[in-house]
Motif scaffolding. Structure first.
Motif, PDB file in Angstrom:
ATOM      1  N   ASP A 150       0.843  -1.190   0.000  1.00  0.00           N
ATOM      2  CA  ASP A 150       0.000   0.000   0.000  1.00  0.00           C
ATOM      3  C   ASP A 150       0.884   1.247   0.000  1.00  0.00           C
ATOM      4  OD1 ASP A 150      -1.635   2.172   0.741  1.00  0.00           O
ATOM      5  OD2 ASP A 150      -2.980   0.889   1.899  1.00  0.00           O
ATOM      6  N   GLY A 151       0.942   1.938  -1.123  1.00  0.00           N
ATOM      7  CA  GLY A 151       1.794   3.114  -1.234  1.00  0.00           C
ATOM      8  C   GLY A 151       1.417   4.217  -0.264  1.00  0.00           C
ATOM      9  N   GLY A 152       0.119   4.419  -0.054  1.00  0.00           N
ATOM     10  CA  GLY A 152      -0.319   5.449   0.881  1.00  0.00           C
ATOM     11  C   GLY A 152       0.096   5.134   2.304  1.00  0.00           C
ATOM     12  N   LEU A 153       0.022   3.864   2.681  1.00  0.00           N
ATOM     13  CA  LEU A 153       0.438   3.463   4.026  1.00  0.00           C
ATOM     14  C   LEU A 153       1.949   3.612   4.169  1.00  0.00           C
ATOM     15  CD1 LEU A 153      -0.666   2.265   6.709  1.00  0.00           C
ATOM     16  CD2 LEU A 153       0.032   0.025   5.825  1.00  0.00           C
ATOM     17  N   ALA A 154       2.699   3.248   3.128  1.00  0.00           N
ATOM     18  CA  ALA A 154       4.150   3.406   3.183  1.00  0.00           C
ATOM     19  C   ALA A 154       4.525   4.872   3.403  1.00  0.00           C
ATOM     20  CB  ALA A 154       4.779   2.881   1.898  1.00  0.00           C
ATOM     21  N   HIS A 155       3.803   5.782   2.749  1.00  0.00           N
ATOM     22  CA  HIS A 155       4.051   7.214   2.945  1.00  0.00           C
ATOM     23  C   HIS A 155       3.765   7.606   4.387  1.00  0.00           C
ATOM     24  CE1 HIS A 155       2.993  11.527   2.901  1.00  0.00           C
ATOM     25  NE2 HIS A 155       3.938  11.610   1.978  1.00  0.00           N
ATOM     26  N   ARG A 156       2.690   7.109   4.932  1.00  0.00           N
ATOM     27  CA  ARG A 156       2.333   7.415   6.327  1.00  0.00           C
ATOM     28  C   ARG A 156       3.445   6.968   7.284  1.00  0.00           C
ATOM     29  NH1 ARG A 156       1.223   9.433  10.769  1.00  0.00           N
ATOM     30  NH2 ARG A 156      -0.153   8.434  12.257  1.00  0.00           N
ATOM     31  N   ILE A 157       4.056   5.822   6.986  1.00  0.00           N
ATOM     32  CA  ILE A 157       5.075   5.262   7.864  1.00  0.00           C
ATOM     33  C   ILE A 157       6.400   5.994   7.729  1.00  0.00           C
ATOM     34  CG2 ILE A 157       6.460   3.174   8.309  1.00  0.00           C
ATOM     35  CD1 ILE A 157       3.945   1.572   7.333  1.00  0.00           C
ATOM     36  N   THR A 158       6.742   6.408   6.513  1.00  0.00           N
ATOM     37  CA  THR A 158       8.097   6.910   6.267  1.00  0.00           C
ATOM     38  C   THR A 158       8.231   8.418   6.223  1.00  0.00           C
ATOM     39  OG1 THR A 158       7.754   6.741   3.868  1.00  0.00           O
ATOM     40  CG2 THR A 158       8.710   4.822   4.978  1.00  0.00           C
ATOM     41  N   ASP A 159       7.178   9.141   5.894  1.00  0.00           N
ATOM     42  CA  ASP A 159       7.303  10.595   5.729  1.00  0.00           C
ATOM     43  C   ASP A 159       7.428  11.260   7.107  1.00  0.00           C
ATOM     44  OD1 ASP A 159       6.969  13.339   5.273  1.00  0.00           O
ATOM     45  OD2 ASP A 159       5.647  12.989   3.565  1.00  0.00           O
ATOM     46  N   PRO A 160       8.529  11.989   7.376  1.00  0.00           N
ATOM     47  CA  PRO A 160       8.712  12.599   8.694  1.00  0.00           C
ATOM     48  C   PRO A 160       7.644  13.623   9.038  1.00  0.00           C
ATOM     49  CG  PRO A 160      10.390  13.365   7.149  1.00  0.00           C
ATOM     50  CD  PRO A 160       9.681  12.228   6.488  1.00  0.00           C
ATOM     51  N   THR A 161       6.969  14.195   8.038  1.00  0.00           N
ATOM     52  CA  THR A 161       5.916  15.158   8.350  1.00  0.00           C
ATOM     53  C   THR A 161       4.713  14.490   8.999  1.00  0.00           C
ATOM     54  OG1 THR A 161       4.891  14.985   6.153  1.00  0.00           O
ATOM     55  CG2 THR A 161       6.634  16.631   6.429  1.00  0.00           C
ATOM     56  N   GLU A 162       4.601  13.166   8.854  1.00  0.00           N
ATOM     57  CA  GLU A 162       3.503  12.434   9.489  1.00  0.00           C
ATOM     58  C   GLU A 162       3.732  12.248  10.986  1.00  0.00           C
ATOM     59  OE1 GLU A 162       0.704  11.433   8.203  1.00  0.00           O
ATOM     60  OE2 GLU A 162       1.030  11.766   6.072  1.00  0.00           O
ATOM     61  N   LYS A 163       5.004  12.341  11.417  1.00  0.00           N
ATOM     62  CA  LYS A 163       5.370  12.287  12.843  1.00  0.00           C
ATOM     63  C   LYS A 163       4.929  10.991  13.522  1.00  0.00           C
ATOM     64  CE  LYS A 163       5.352  17.323  13.308  1.00  0.00           C
ATOM     65  NZ  LYS A 163       4.841  18.486  14.050  1.00  0.00           N
ATOM     66  N   LEU A 164       4.954   9.877  12.789  1.00  0.00           N
ATOM     67  CA  LEU A 164       4.622   8.584  13.381  1.00  0.00           C
ATOM     68  C   LEU A 164       5.748   8.182  14.332  1.00  0.00           C
ATOM     69  CD1 LEU A 164       2.457   6.279  13.131  1.00  0.00           C
ATOM     70  CD2 LEU A 164       4.090   5.145  11.615  1.00  0.00           C
ATOM     71  N   PRO A 165       5.441   7.922  15.602  1.00  0.00           N
ATOM     72  CA  PRO A 165       6.518   7.612  16.551  1.00  0.00           C
ATOM     73  C   PRO A 165       7.141   6.248  16.285  1.00  0.00           C
ATOM     74  CG  PRO A 165       4.374   7.353  17.599  1.00  0.00           C
ATOM     75  CD  PRO A 165       4.111   7.965  16.252  1.00  0.00           C
ATOM     76  N   LYS A 166       8.447   6.189  16.449  1.00  0.00           N
ATOM     77  CA  LYS A 166       9.201   4.941  16.342  1.00  0.00           C
ATOM     78  C   LYS A 166      10.047   4.810  17.597  1.00  0.00           C
ATOM     79  CE  LYS A 166       9.205   5.283  11.290  1.00  0.00           C
ATOM     80  NZ  LYS A 166       8.439   6.538  11.193  1.00  0.00           N
ATOM     81  N   VAL A 167       9.983   3.644  18.231  1.00  0.00           N
ATOM     82  CA  VAL A 167      10.612   3.441  19.533  1.00  0.00           C
ATOM     83  C   VAL A 167      11.815   2.504  19.379  1.00  0.00           C
ATOM     84  CG1 VAL A 167      10.273   2.742  21.938  1.00  0.00           C
ATOM     85  CG2 VAL A 167       8.363   3.730  20.639  1.00  0.00           C
ATOM     86  N   TYR A 168      12.936   2.904  19.968  1.00  0.00           N
ATOM     87  CA  TYR A 168      14.183   2.150  19.881  1.00  0.00           C
ATOM     88  C   TYR A 168      14.728   1.870  21.280  1.00  0.00           C
ATOM     89  CZ  TYR A 168      14.206   3.904  15.055  1.00  0.00           C
ATOM     90  OH  TYR A 168      13.868   4.215  13.757  1.00  0.00           O
ATOM     91  N   LEU A 169      15.405   0.740  21.403  1.00  0.00           N
ATOM     92  CA  LEU A 169      16.228   0.449  22.573  1.00  0.00           C
ATOM     93  C   LEU A 169      17.680   0.488  22.117  1.00  0.00           C
ATOM     94  CD1 LEU A 169      14.310  -2.556  24.190  1.00  0.00           C
ATOM     95  CD2 LEU A 169      14.094  -0.122  24.717  1.00  0.00           C
ATOM     96  N   ALA A 170      18.477   1.287  22.797  1.00  0.00           N
ATOM     97  CA  ALA A 170      19.879   1.452  22.418  1.00  0.00           C
ATOM     98  C   ALA A 170      20.774   1.136  23.608  1.00  0.00           C
ATOM     99  CB  ALA A 170      20.137   2.877  21.937  1.00  0.00           C
ATOM    100  N   GLN A 171      21.685   0.200  23.414  1.00  0.00           N
ATOM    101  CA  GLN A 171      22.717  -0.066  24.411  1.00  0.00           C
ATOM    102  C   GLN A 171      23.900   0.843  24.088  1.00  0.00           C
ATOM    103  OE1 GLN A 171      24.240  -4.065  24.437  1.00  0.00           O
ATOM    104  NE2 GLN A 171      25.087  -3.876  26.501  1.00  0.00           N
ATOM    105  N   VAL A 172      24.283   1.659  25.054  1.00  0.00           N
ATOM    106  CA  VAL A 172      25.318   2.660  24.802  1.00  0.00           C
ATOM    107  C   VAL A 172      26.491   2.475  25.751  1.00  0.00           C
ATOM    108  CG1 VAL A 172      23.628   4.339  23.948  1.00  0.00           C
ATOM    109  CG2 VAL A 172      24.288   4.376  26.368  1.00  0.00           C
ATOM    110  N   GLU A 173      27.635   2.998  25.328  1.00  0.00           N
ATOM    111  CA  GLU A 173      28.803   3.014  26.207  1.00  0.00           C
ATOM    112  C   GLU A 173      28.585   4.015  27.334  1.00  0.00           C
ATOM    113  OE1 GLU A 173      32.455   3.841  24.250  1.00  0.00           O
ATOM    114  OE2 GLU A 173      32.590   1.867  23.298  1.00  0.00           O
ATOM    115  N   ARG A 174      28.933   3.602  28.526  1.00  0.00           N
ATOM    116  CA  ARG A 174      28.858   4.434  29.728  1.00  0.00           C
ATOM    117  C   ARG A 174      27.398   4.726  30.116  1.00  0.00           C
ATOM    118  NH1 ARG A 174      30.907   9.206  29.643  1.00  0.00           N
ATOM    119  NH2 ARG A 174      30.853   9.603  27.387  1.00  0.00           N
TER     120      ARG A 174
END
Length: 203
Positions: free
Chosen positions: A63-87
């Protein structure tokens, strides 16, 4: 993964748990592992990227419209990450990540960032991170609403805490829950409708 009966006449959308060291595309002239090694569903394409050395949730759709919703930064769809960092970042470093950091000539948008009190329960990575005896590590949870190239890694490095391991655990309302590395599942119509809902601003 066992074969699934695919619905016909519909724009399919999948959730996939991308393993470490897999390219986020279907072909590679060098013969490295790609999505094609795990997903044999015609007509779907990755909605966004997840670097070869990162793990976690990807959405693939026809679905091209859904892909745009997911990827376009103007849509501001939140993406959550876990990051293991030094210190272990102090509060000043966390606050700088929340406000936004300069990456080249662009400043990242405000983000939600918190230091996890303990390491999340995750399977070991096939290639373990390189531990340094005298350098502790910690885990951050970051919620972003944009998609700059290698953004989380660049943000934590800019703050002085290089990322060692990175897992995306959610895109909008869709999470990794129930998916082991290399597994995928079909999204329900209700889940697709939830992705289309307008994003709310972070607290």
């Amino acid at each position: 993964m066992p074969k699934q009966r695919l619905p016909t006449g519909k724009l399919l959308t999948l959730a996939f748990h991308k393993p470490y060291d897999v390219l986020p595309c279907f072909t590679d002239p060098e013969g490295r592992p790609t999505l094609a090694d795990f997903i044999h569903v015609p007509g779907v394409y990755a909605a966004g990227r997840l670097d070869k050395d990162s793990e976690g949730l990807m959405l693939l759709t026809a679905d091209g419209g859904l892909a745009h919703r997911i990827t376009d930064p103007t849509e501001k769809l939140p993406k959550v990450y876990l990051a293991q960092v030094e210190r272990i970042p102090d509060e000043a470093a966390l606050e700088s990540l929340r406000r936004g950091v300069w990456l080249g000539d662009k400043r990242t948008r405000p983000a939600q960032v918190r230091l996890l009190p303990q390491a999340p329960s995750l399977p070991e990575r096939p290639v373990p991170i390189r531990y340094r005896k005298n350098v502790p590590t910690s885990w951050l949870e970051l919620t972003l609403r944009e998609g700059m190239n290698r953004q989380v890694r660049r943000m934590t490095a800019a703050a002085g805490y290089p990322t060692l391991r990175l897992i995306r655990v959610a895109i909008g309302p869709i999470t990794l829950d129930g998916l082991q590395a290399g597994q995928w599942r079909m999204l329900s119509p209700e889940e697709v409708a939830a992705i289309r809902q307008p994003a709310t601003s972070p607290a």
